[in-house]
Motif scaffolding. Structure first.
Motif, mmCIF file in Angstrom:
data_model
loop_
_atom_site.group_PDB
_atom_site.id
_atom_site.type_symbol
_atom_site.label_atom_id
_atom_site.label_comp_id
_atom_site.label_asym_id
_atom_site.label_seq_id
_atom_site.Cartn_x
_atom_site.Cartn_y
_atom_site.Cartn_z
ATOM 1 N N VAL A 15 75.599 -65.715 68.182
ATOM 2 C CA VAL A 15 76.778 -66.268 67.501
ATOM 3 C C VAL A 15 77.013 -67.704 67.950
ATOM 4 N N GLY A 16 76.877 -67.948 69.242
ATOM 5 C CA GLY A 16 76.951 -69.308 69.756
ATOM 6 C C GLY A 16 78.261 -70.018 69.503
ATOM 7 N N SER A 17 79.367 -69.302 69.658
ATOM 8 C CA SER A 17 80.684 -69.889 69.398
ATOM 9 C C SER A 17 81.479 -70.018 70.686
ATOM 10 N N PRO A 18 82.184 -71.134 70.889
ATOM 11 C CA PRO A 18 83.066 -71.245 72.058
ATOM 12 C C PRO A 18 84.246 -70.292 71.986
ATOM 13 N N ALA A 19 84.469 -69.702 70.823
ATOM 14 C CA ALA A 19 85.574 -68.758 70.652
ATOM 15 C C ALA A 19 85.155 -67.314 70.904
#
Length: 290
Positions: free
Chosen positions: A175-179
């Motif tokens: 996913v590679g999301s900061p969230a």
């Protein structure tokens, strides 16, 4: 270069913020808050109130819940949502909509963290066969979280896609999301056959770990125990977190008297047993709980 002397090192302390799943104590949030505060916690993790799941509370109920916490000076560490604790065959929008309700609750209760899961699968379906569908859904949830400015905490719940260290890593890296970050639960790893959670998963997941859920379990039976009384290598994990400079939340989720599909229950007495067991471990390693 600044050198820390032996005397200075001895006076340096690590502090973690103690929280807990209030509905494991009592359905009434006033009782939840009172018991947690009596155990030294200034925060609460909210899964349900008055027997109603957090994503099903209406605006008036959310206002009433916020008033209870404000009156007692209790902060909310996270929204313990049920998002993702459903079969992966449901449409993407089904859980995005429920996340919207969890975000509404997070905004009203003043927290940036929302727990979620990475989907169950049908009987006889191989875990590898749902990977692509899981990633599509986790990406959609992360997109919604990014827009809202909240952080999703993936819990390694039993029998979802991300129930082992390797698949937890697969989710956050894909996913590679900061969230999208990780919550660590030693007991859940034990219950899916991860024999040594710290040895097998800590170094792998630590770069993405942002929240600690506190319970333990025995490998032979899967029975949940207070922290340090099972096979989850809880002491080793806590020690490593201390040494890594972790300063986040430690949320008690004892599951000592009842476990069901949506969570667990302990009651005030058993919750106190779990809290004292955890504090014995943190005292042993020199971590303060506030």
């Amino acid at each position: 270069m600044t050198t820390v002397t032996g005397t200075e090192a001895e006076t340096m302390t690590t502090t973690w913020t103690l929280s807990g799943f209030g509905d494991e104590i009592d359905p009434d949030p006033a009782v939840q808050a009172a018991v947690l505060q009596s155990l030294g916690a200034g925060c609460i993790e909210v899964r349900s109130a008055w027997g109603v799941n957090i994503v099903d509370l209406d605006e008036d109920q959310l206002d009433a819940l916020a008033a209870v916490f404000e009156e007692r000076g209790m902060a909310v560490s996270a929204i313990a949502s049920p998002v993702g604790k459903v079969d992966v065959s449901l449409p993407v929008d089904h859980e995005v909509e429920r996340l919207g309700r969890a975000i509404r609750a997070a905004e009203r209760l003043g927290t940036r963290y929302i727990r979620l899961f990475s989907f169950f699968r049908g009987e006889g379906v191989a875990v590898e066969d749902i990977r692509d569908d899981v990633m599509v859904r986790m990406r959609a949830l992360a997109d919604a979280a990014e827009l809202a400015g909240v952080v999703l905490l993936h819990e390694n719940e039993k029998d979802i896609y991300g129930d082992t260290p390797g698949r937890c890593l697969d989710i956050v890296e894909t996913v590679g999301s900061p969230a999208l970050r990780l919550a660590w639960d030693s007991a859940n790893f034990v219950q899916v056959g991860v024999a040594h959670p710290f040895d097998d998963g800590y170094a792998l997941l630590r770069p993405h770990l942002e929240y600690l859920q506190v319970k333990d379990a025995r490998s032979a039976t899967g029975e949940v125990t207070p922290a340090g009384e099972g096979d989850g290598q809880v002491l080793e994990t806590l020690t490593a977190l201390r040494d890594d400079g972790y300063t986040g939340f430690a949320s008690l989720e004892p599951h000592l008297t009842d476990v069901n599909a949506l969570g667990g229950f302990s009651g005030p007495a058993a919750f106190g047993v779990a809290a004292r067991a955890f504090r014995r471990l943190t005292d042993r390693i020199g971590v303060e709980l506030a």
